[in-house]
Enzyme design. Structure first.
Site, PDB file in Angstrom:
ATOM      1  N   ARG A  69      -8.178  -3.051 -39.031  1.00 47.34           N
ATOM      2  CA  ARG A  69      -8.898  -3.010 -37.751  1.00 47.34           C
ATOM      3  C   ARG A  69      -7.966  -2.585 -36.615  1.00 47.34           C
ATOM      4  NH1 ARG A  69     -10.599  -8.552 -36.992  1.00 47.34           N
ATOM      5  NH2 ARG A  69      -9.790  -8.975 -39.063  1.00 47.34           N
ATOM      6  N   TYR A  73      -9.105   0.078 -33.885  1.00 43.91           N
ATOM      7  CA  TYR A  73      -9.100  -0.211 -32.445  1.00 43.91           C
ATOM      8  C   TYR A  73      -8.298   0.847 -31.678  1.00 43.91           C
ATOM      9  CZ  TYR A  73     -10.766  -4.874 -33.839  1.00 43.91           C
ATOM     10  OH  TYR A  73     -11.487  -5.912 -34.376  1.00 43.91           O
ATOM     11  N   TYR A  95     -21.145  -5.395 -27.583  1.00 41.87           N
ATOM     12  CA  TYR A  95     -22.132  -6.475 -27.552  1.00 41.87           C
ATOM     13  C   TYR A  95     -21.475  -7.719 -26.949  1.00 41.87           C
ATOM     14  CZ  TYR A  95     -20.219  -8.806 -31.732  1.00 41.87           C
ATOM     15  OH  TYR A  95     -19.414  -9.470 -32.609  1.00 41.87           O
ATOM     16  N   HIS A  97     -19.886 -10.156 -24.404  1.00 40.27           N
ATOM     17  CA  HIS A  97     -19.023  -9.920 -23.238  1.00 40.27           C
ATOM     18  C   HIS A  97     -17.931  -8.948 -23.686  1.00 40.27           C
ATOM     19  CE1 HIS A  97     -16.099 -10.546 -20.128  1.00 40.27           C
ATOM     20  NE2 HIS A  97     -16.765 -11.533 -19.553  1.00 40.27           N
ATOM     21  N   ALA A 127     -21.379 -14.808 -27.127  1.00 44.69           N
ATOM     22  CA  ALA A 127     -21.825 -15.826 -28.097  1.00 44.69           C
ATOM     23  C   ALA A 127     -21.497 -17.214 -27.560  1.00 44.69           C
ATOM     24  CB  ALA A 127     -21.129 -15.585 -29.436  1.00 44.69           C
ATOM     25  N   GLN A 169     -14.781 -15.803 -35.640  1.00 43.19           N
ATOM     26  CA  GLN A 169     -14.490 -14.975 -36.822  1.00 43.19           C
ATOM     27  C   GLN A 169     -14.113 -15.834 -38.030  1.00 43.19           C
ATOM     28  OE1 GLN A 169     -13.635 -10.685 -35.066  1.00 43.19           O
ATOM     29  NE2 GLN A 169     -11.740 -11.739 -35.469  1.00 43.19           N
TER      30      GLN A 169
HETATM   31  C1  LIG Z   1     -15.036  -9.590 -32.250  1.00 42.16           C
HETATM   32  S1  LIG Z   1     -15.843 -11.047 -31.749  1.00 42.16           S
HETATM   33  C2  LIG Z   1     -16.919 -10.429 -30.518  1.00 42.16           C
HETATM   34  C3  LIG Z   1     -17.432 -11.458 -29.580  1.00 42.16           C
HETATM   35  C4  LIG Z   1     -18.337 -10.888 -28.489  1.00 42.16           C
HETATM   36  N1  LIG Z   1     -17.638  -9.936 -27.674  1.00 42.16           N
HETATM   37  C5  LIG Z   1     -18.961 -11.945 -27.591  1.00 42.16           C
HETATM   38  O1  LIG Z   1     -18.886 -11.774 -26.360  1.00 42.16           O
HETATM   39  O2  LIG Z   1     -19.516 -12.911 -28.085  1.00 42.16           O
HETATM   40  C6  LIG Z   1     -16.842 -11.367 -33.179  1.00 42.16           C
HETATM   41  C7  LIG Z   1     -17.111 -12.841 -33.351  1.00 42.16           C
HETATM   42  O3  LIG Z   1     -18.018 -13.264 -32.348  1.00 42.16           O
HETATM   43  C8  LIG Z   1     -18.868 -14.272 -32.848  1.00 42.16           C
HETATM   44  N2  LIG Z   1     -20.246 -13.764 -32.886  1.00 42.16           N
HETATM   45  C9  LIG Z   1     -20.664 -12.494 -32.948  1.00 42.16           C
HETATM   46  N3  LIG Z   1     -22.010 -12.435 -32.998  1.00 42.16           N
HETATM   47  C10 LIG Z   1     -22.429 -13.726 -32.965  1.00 42.16           C
HETATM   48  C11 LIG Z   1     -23.709 -14.348 -33.005  1.00 42.16           C
HETATM   49  N4  LIG Z   1     -24.827 -13.632 -33.067  1.00 42.16           N
HETATM   50  N5  LIG Z   1     -23.750 -15.682 -32.959  1.00 42.16           N
HETATM   51  C12 LIG Z   1     -22.624 -16.432 -32.879  1.00 42.16           C
HETATM   52  N6  LIG Z   1     -21.411 -15.915 -32.849  1.00 42.16           N
HETATM   53  C13 LIG Z   1     -21.305 -14.572 -32.882  1.00 42.16           C
HETATM   54  C14 LIG Z   1     -18.390 -14.575 -34.275  1.00 42.16           C
HETATM   55  O4  LIG Z   1     -17.434 -15.606 -34.233  1.00 42.16           O
HETATM   56  C15 LIG Z   1     -17.788 -13.240 -34.647  1.00 42.16           C
HETATM   57  O5  LIG Z   1     -16.908 -13.356 -35.734  1.00 42.16           O
END
Ligand SMILES: C[S@@+](CC[C@H](N)C(=O)[O-])C[C@H]1O[C@@H](n2cnc3c(N)ncnc32)[C@H](O)[C@@H]1O
Length: 284
Positions: A69, A73, A95, A97, A127, A169
């Site tokens: 990754r 990136y 998606y 923030h 999230a 994650q």
């Molecule tokens: C790279 S981060 C991105 C987070 C994203 N930028 C945000 O603002 O929530 C990816 C992680 O965000 C969390 N995540 C992403 N989608 C989610 C969802 N629908 N519900 C809960 N956690 C989520 C999980 O922990 C996932 O492994």
């Protein structure tokens, strides 16, 4: 002759739920951009973005099965910054923030600014914001700690079990390759060992997945920590561990604060006893 407009970058977040979480500022940036880069795994989101701006380019194809990754990136950042250097008004849409666990957004902004262009970030609903609402938990009640799960495993941390713990994650727990596939039971067992240093494995936690489509229900599965080994854990699952211990009062600090307060009260009493200068002559 028209003056060339200078390139710029705006990183926006579209929130978690398709079409429902985006703020008016982000929407306006997308609508007015020369080009929109989309870093979202969901094809529906890209189709929806195309209704706001026809010039949407997905960065999703930069991910690869056996590719780190880190490399992906780097390529995302390069693609975004190159478009800014071509004097385009660039929007990079993520998606949630755009600044929460999104390395390429932070790096693209940093590099764009270093090259002398304007770069800004507009916050989005993450999230984290959704989990406080869905699970009814207030991070201010007993405090809250957030970690990326693999980083949590790879570095020494001082965990406070009297505060909430959020592990992001968890699906990639202990992945040393920085790949995109979920890890297995063996890595999760090591994570549990680590958590057992601070928590009882009978303590209940939550597997949380925010709803990403209108009418969809969030996944809020409560289970004891020990059951994590067999649980269904996806790339988009977040682990939430509520506090197991009560807050412990800091007696020494409370006493020191009390002394400060008493000193302040004494000083103000003394001040009140001093006869104001303009009244002194009348008394004489
Ligand atoms: C790279 S981060 C991105 C987070 C994203 N930028 C945000 O603002 O929530 C990816 C992680 O965000 C969390 N995540 C992403 N989608 C989610 C969802 N629908 N519900 C809960 N956690 C989520 C999980 O922990 C996932 O492994």
């Amino acid at each position: 002759m028209t003056a060339t407009t200078k390139g710029s970058l705006t990183c926006v977040g579209v929130g978690m739920m398709l079409g429902a979480h985006i703020c008016p500022i982000s929407r306006s940036h997308i609508e007015n951009a020369d080009i929109v880069f989309s870093a979202m795994s969901d094809g529906f989101v890209e189709k929806w973005l195309e209704q706001l701006n026809p010039n949407v380019h997905s960065l999703q194809s930069l991910y690869g099965k056996d590719k780190s990754r880190h490399k992906t990136y780097k390529e995302m950042v390069q693609t975004i910054v190159t478009a800014v250097q071509q004097n385009k008004k660039v929007v990079a849409a993520f998606y949630g923030h755009p600044g929460v666990f999104v390395k390429p957004a932070h790096q693209a902004i940093e590099q764009t600014r270093a090259l002398g262009f304007d770069a800004t970030m507009v916050p989005g609903i993450s999230a984290e914001a959704c989990l406080y609402a869905d699970l009814g938990m207030d991070p201010g009640k007993q405090g809250c700690q957030h970690y990326e799960t693999s980083q949590f495993m790879l570095y020494q941390r001082r965990i406070d079990p009297s505060a909430m713990l959020v592990l992001w994650q968890i699906g990639l727990a202990g992945d040393l390759s920085m790949g995109i596939g979920t890890t297995g039971v063996a890595e999760r067992r090591l994570l549990l060992e680590l958590l057992a240093e601070d928590y009882s494995l009978e303590h209940n936690c939550w597997l949380y997945e925010a709803a990403t489509m209108p009418l969809m229900q969030p996944r809020m599965e409560q289970l004891p920590l020990k059951a994590l080994l067999q649980a269904e854990i996806n790339q988009h699952t977040t682990l939430v561990i509520p506090p197991e211990k009560s807050l412990v009062p800091n007696i020494q600090m409370r006493q020191r604060l009390k002394i400060l307060q008493q000193q302040a009260t004494n000083i103000s009493k003394q001040d009140n006893n001093v006869i104001p200068f303009n009244k002194r002559e009348k008394i004489q």
